[in-house]
Every structure is written in structure tokens, then in C-alpha cells.
Motif scaffolding. Structure first.
Motif, PDB file in Angstrom:
ATOM      1  N   LEU A 313       0.710  12.275  -1.922  1.00  0.00           N
ATOM      2  CA  LEU A 313       1.320  10.989  -1.600  1.00  0.00           C
ATOM      3  C   LEU A 313       0.401   9.901  -2.145  1.00  0.00           C
ATOM      4  O   LEU A 313      -0.759   9.794  -1.741  1.00  0.00           O
ATOM      5  N   GLU A 314       0.915   9.108  -3.071  1.00  0.00           N
ATOM      6  CA  GLU A 314       0.132   8.063  -3.737  1.00  0.00           C
ATOM      7  C   GLU A 314       0.722   6.701  -3.410  1.00  0.00           C
ATOM      8  O   GLU A 314       1.941   6.524  -3.424  1.00  0.00           O
ATOM      9  N   MET A 315      -0.147   5.720  -3.110  1.00  0.00           N
ATOM     10  CA  MET A 315       0.351   4.396  -2.744  1.00  0.00           C
ATOM     11  C   MET A 315      -0.638   3.320  -3.149  1.00  0.00           C
ATOM     12  O   MET A 315      -1.853   3.534  -3.208  1.00  0.00           O
ATOM     13  N   ASP A 316      -0.104   2.139  -3.439  1.00  0.00           N
ATOM     14  CA  ASP A 316      -0.899   0.956  -3.765  1.00  0.00           C
ATOM     15  C   ASP A 316      -1.220   0.222  -2.472  1.00  0.00           C
ATOM     16  O   ASP A 316      -0.327  -0.262  -1.780  1.00  0.00           O
ATOM     17  N   VAL A 317      -2.515   0.153  -2.127  1.00  0.00           N
ATOM     18  CA  VAL A 317      -2.941  -0.525  -0.894  1.00  0.00           C
ATOM     19  C   VAL A 317      -3.839  -1.713  -1.223  1.00  0.00           C
ATOM     20  O   VAL A 317      -4.778  -2.047  -0.489  1.00  0.00           O
ATOM     21  N   SER A 318      -3.537  -2.378  -2.333  1.00  0.00           N
ATOM     22  CA  SER A 318      -4.359  -3.496  -2.790  1.00  0.00           C
ATOM     23  C   SER A 318      -4.433  -4.632  -1.787  1.00  0.00           C
ATOM     24  O   SER A 318      -5.374  -5.440  -1.817  1.00  0.00           O
ATOM     25  N   TYR A 319      -3.464  -4.728  -0.879  1.00  0.00           N
ATOM     26  CA  TYR A 319      -3.447  -5.833   0.080  1.00  0.00           C
ATOM     27  C   TYR A 319      -4.399  -5.603   1.255  1.00  0.00           C
ATOM     28  O   TYR A 319      -4.629  -6.509   2.051  1.00  0.00           O
TER      29      TYR A 319
END
Length: 507
Positions: A313-319
Motif C-alpha cells: 500500500l503506497e500513499m503520498d503523505v506530504s501534508y
């Protein structure tokens, strides 16, 4: 001939079975989790960050990762070595065997107690692995990825008990062995090649999910064909007791023994030939029959199948407001995999060599033959114990792969990558261990193309290990190395690992 020469001869006879099983396995060593230069440098994990064709053996879902942007990866000859276990206790070795101490009396007793514990039945184990991937290729598309990877794996696993160590250090000491003492060992060797076919695809994509964006779920599977090269299993169980006699008959040796050796190929044929010759003539010499030179080492009827599978499971957590990395892109990956499910059976003229009984030797009967005591004992052991065995055909030697469950998490923040892995084996073969293992690692890309790696391994088959790695890793080319070792081997033994990436090309 002096007594020291007699004891040297007895030592050689004591390990005769080890030597037989080791004729073709001196350089063969096992493995559980696959490792490359990056994973070794970062503590030995990789479930959530190893990509490209190496992902076939760790987590096939990671074939979908675009950490290097380029879609195609070709690797030539990545290689790794790992060995260790409770028998490799270098802390005890350094305390007693490198300080000029005379290994006798209380010093000898303390050394064996520190190494094995109090009981003569206690065992210590050592295993290792050498793996070589001649070539691997992977290609990633927008929604799916494909790969093919080859790998040679060599496995050795040796377990000995304290009684055997006592025999090797005390010699024929009637006081030490006045009570029945277990003298045991077992050894397993396996070597095989595999061809793995990997496939992964994107199963799910969600634009926004709570604090994360661009959430993607990947799944992958990598079935593999196994081709056996060699295998042998040896098990030696015995008790040894000695009683002190008169000068004319200095010792009585009672050896209650049971051993078996499962082997295949040329060595199997040679041992069966000796057994048939011995039944005709008890003066037959095993040295005239067992002379393995490896001429047909690849001529082995052994095939099998296995599979590796996983999900990421890959996700963008830049925030996420992570200090020092507020303005950096951040990618979180959570992964699970099950590796090395399967087995291989070796069927090239398989046989089982076995014997059991009680060997009693009373020694010389007059003073003139006292000096011949140990020579006669050695000849009797070789002929009546280790040389007098039966042979039977078997259905083959089945080797179950060192299956393992793996969980991993990685967080990539600009040039920094941190990772955590947890896993446990489904068996205790070789380096594989049912004991849980935790891997922690980090990588910082200096100048963007010089990865500096560090990590640690806790649990598993040895004491805590610490690792580091470095090299060059461009978008189009990689050449990196990694190594790890144990700082203190006193509690759970030592381990050492080294790996290099081979030549990796991306385009």
C-alpha cells in the motif's frame, strides 16, 4: 608413536561422518529472507522498499514501485553471503583462544560452559548462505509489471552438542567420560537454482484518504521453478563411556551409536558400492570407494516449485508536518509478503546409509602392545562402527524452502528513507528461524546519487547485528555494497553478511 598422535587420529575418526557429508559442501552455505546490497546496508529488511527484479524474492508487489523512475531494470551477478549462529560465539573464542591460555583444567571447563552451557546434551548451531543471481530483468508499465530473475542458492546447516566438543578438547579422558555422555551432531546441505517469474499490478487507486493522497494498492506473485544441484542430510547420535583399567588394558570404551546419511548421486552410488563390497569382504576399505570429485555434480534428477507473493500500500503523505522535512515530498509504504513457499525433491539414485549398535573396545591385553592401543582403537572404529553400515534405496531427499512471513513499512522524505521490517520463519532450517526478527534501517542519498546506509537487526538466528552500506546509485546505473556484523556474540552467537548489487542498468 606418541599419545598425541593417537589422539589426532581419533579426532579424524570422530568426524568421519562430517567429512563424508562435507565432501561436496565445504563451500555451501542457507538463507531465509533474500537480501541485496541495499537491504544488507539498511539492516536486512526490504519488504517495503526493494524494487526491480530483486522484488521477486522479497515482495513481488514492489515491481510496481517507481523509486528509480526508469521502467526497465537489468541486473548482472548481484551476490550476497551470510553466515552465523550460536556456534559462532566469537566472544568466547576471543576470551579463551586468543589470549595464550592453556586450555586445560578449569579453563577448559569454563570455556565449554560459556560456549554450550552446563549440560553435555546442549547443542549449538551454525548455518549460512551464499546466493548469486546471474541475471534479472524487470519492466514496469502504468498498471502492471513483469520480471524474470534467476538465483543460485547454497545451504549448509550444522548442529553439534557439547559432548562432541568435550571429546575434541578432552580426548579419551576416562574421568571425563566415566558416565555415559551424548556425542551428537547433524548436518544438512542443499544446493539448487531457481527461475522466478514475477507479475504485479495495481489493484486499487484512491485520490484522497484522510491525511493521504494518491493511495495505491499493489499486489504481486512470483512462481518459480527449482532445479536441484545437490543435497545430503546426516544425523549422528551416540553416547560414549570410558572406564579406567589396568596398565595392560588401560581403558574400556563403550560407544552406543546410531547414525544415518541420506544422499544422492555419485556419493550415494559409491557408498552403496562399498557396502556391497564390505558384505563380501570385511577387509574392504572405504577410502577405495569414496573419492568424490564432482564430475557429475550437475547431473541430478531434482525439480520442484515455489512461490513468493505480497502486497504493498503506497500513499503520498506530504501534508504530514514532520519536523525538518516540512517542505519535502513524503511517500509512505506498508507491505506484507510470504516468501519461499514450496519444496524440491532430489531423486538421483537416492539412498540412506545407516547403522546402530554398541561398540565395546577393551584394548591391549599385555604391556608389549600398550603403544598400539589407540591405533587398534582407530582401526576398530573405522571398520566396526563407521564402516559397517547398511544401505537402502529411498524415495529421495525432500527439502522444504525456508518460508517466511514479512511485514514492512518505509517512509521516504526527500533524500532520506527510513524503514522497519518484522518477520518470522515457518521453520528453523539453516539461517531461517521461527524466532521473530526486527530490522531497522535508514538511507540518505548524498548529492542524490551516493546512498549512505545504516541499520540494525534484532532477534532471529543470532545476536543483534549492525550494518552499513555505500556506493553509487544513479537513475540509469547502480553499483553499491553493504555489510553487517555482530558487536557482541556472547548471548546468541555471531553473524556476518556482505552483499554487492552487481551491475544494475536502468532505462
Amino acid at each position: 608413536m606418541r599419545r598425541s598422535n593417537y589422539f589426532n587420529r581419533l579426532q579424524k575418526l570422530t568426524v568421519l561422518m562430517i567429512l563424508i557429508t562435507g565432501l561436496i559442501s565445504v563451500d555451501a552455505l542457507s538463507q531465509s529472507r533474500h537480501f541485496n546490497a541495499q537491504s544488507v546496508g539498511m539492516g536486512g529488511g526490504g519488504t517495503a522498499y526493494i524494487d526491480g527484479f530483486n522484488a521477486n524474492f522479497v515482495n513481488p508487489a514492489n515491481l510496481m514501485l517507481d523509486t528509480h523512475r526508469n521502467r526497465t531494470q537489468i541486473g548482472i551477478a548481484p551476490t550476497g553471503f551470510k553466515a552465523g549462529g550460536t556456534l559462532a560465539n566469537f566472544a568466547v573464542y576471543n576470551d579463551y583462544l586468543t589470549t595464550g591460555l592453556l586450555i586445560s583444567g578449569e579453563t577448559r571447563e569454563n570455556m565449554l560452559n560459556d560456549w554450550f552451557g552446563e549440560s553435555s546434551a546442549n547443542t549449538r548451531q551454525m548455518a549460512g548462505t551464499v546466493n548469486l543471481s546471474p541475471i534479472g530483468v524487470s519492466h514496469r508499465r502504468a498498471g502492471q509489471a513483469f520480471s524474470i530473475a534467476t538465483r543460485f542458492r547454497f545451504t549448509e546447516d550444522l548442529t553439534v552438542n557439547k559432548g562432541l566438543a568435550e571429546l575434541m578438547t578432552y580426548g579419551l579422558d576416562a574421568d571425563k567420560f566415566s558416565d555415559p555422555t551424548p556425542v551428537n551432531f547433524n548436518s544438512s546441505t542443499v544446493a539448487f537454482a531457481e527461475i522466478s517469474f514475477g507479475y504485479a499490478r495495481k489493484m486499487l487507486e484512491i485520490p484522497n484518504l484522510l491525511f493521504a493522497k494518491d493511495v495505491k494498492l499493489y499486489a504481486g506473485v512470483a512462481p518459480k521453478f527449482l532445479y536441484g544441484v545437490y543435497a545430503t542430510d546426516a544425523d549422528f547420535q551416540s553416547t560414549l563411556q570410558m572406564t579406567r583399567g589396568s596398565q595392560s588394558s588401560p581403558f574400556t570404551v563403550n560407544h552406543d551409536f546410531s547414525y544415518s546419511l541420506n544422499t544422492i548421486g555419485q556419493l550415494s552410488e559409491q557408498l552403496q558400492a562399498f557396502e556391497a563390497a564390505y558384505n563380501q569382504d570385511s577387509d574392504a576399505d572405504i577410502d577405495d570407494y569414496v573419492d568424490y570429485e564432482g564430475d557429475d555434480i550437475g547431473d541430478v534428477d531434482a525439480t520442484g516449485f515455489g512461490v513468493d507473493l505480497g502486497a504493498t500500500l503506497e500513499m503520498d503523505v506530504s501534508y504530514l508536518p514532520i519536523p525538518l522535512f516540512i517542505d519535502k515530498d513524503k511517500t509512505l509504504r506498508l507491505s506484507m509478503s510470504i516468501t519461499d513457499l514450496g519444496s524440491i525433491t532430489y531423486k538421483k539414485t537416492p539412498s540412506r546409509i545407516y547403522a546402530d549398535g554398541v561398540f565395546t573396545y577393551n584394548g591391549a591385553q599385555d604391556e608389549d602392545s600398550f603403544d598400539d592401543y589407540f591405533d587398534n582403537l582407530g582401526d576398530s572404529l573405522k571398520t566396526d562402527v563407521y564402516g559397517n553400515f547398511d544401505a537402502e534405496q529411498t524415495g529421495g531427499i525432500k527439502h522444504t524452502l525456508p518460508g517466511m512471513y514479512n511485514f514492512g513499512a518505509s517512509l521516504e522524505m526527500g533524500k532520506l528513507l527510513v524503514a522497519l521490517d518484522y518477520g518470522f520463519g515457518f521453520n528453523n532450517d539453516g539461517i531461517n528461524s521461527r524466532r521473530s526478527v526486527l530490522n531497522l534501517g535508514a538511507q540518505y542519498r548524498l548529492f542524490g546519487f551516493v546512498p549512505i546506509r545504516a541499520g540494525t537487526t534484532l532477534g532471529g538466528y543470532s545476536s543483534a547485528a549492525y550494518s552499513a552500506g555505500i556506493g553509487l546509485d544513479f537513475q540509469f546505473l547502480e553499483f553499491t555494497v553493504g555489510a553487517s556484523t555482530v558487536a557482541n556474540s556472547r548471548n546468541s552467537g555471531s553473524s556476518a553478511t556482505a552483499a554487492w548489487s552487481g551491475f544494475v542498468i536502468r532505462f
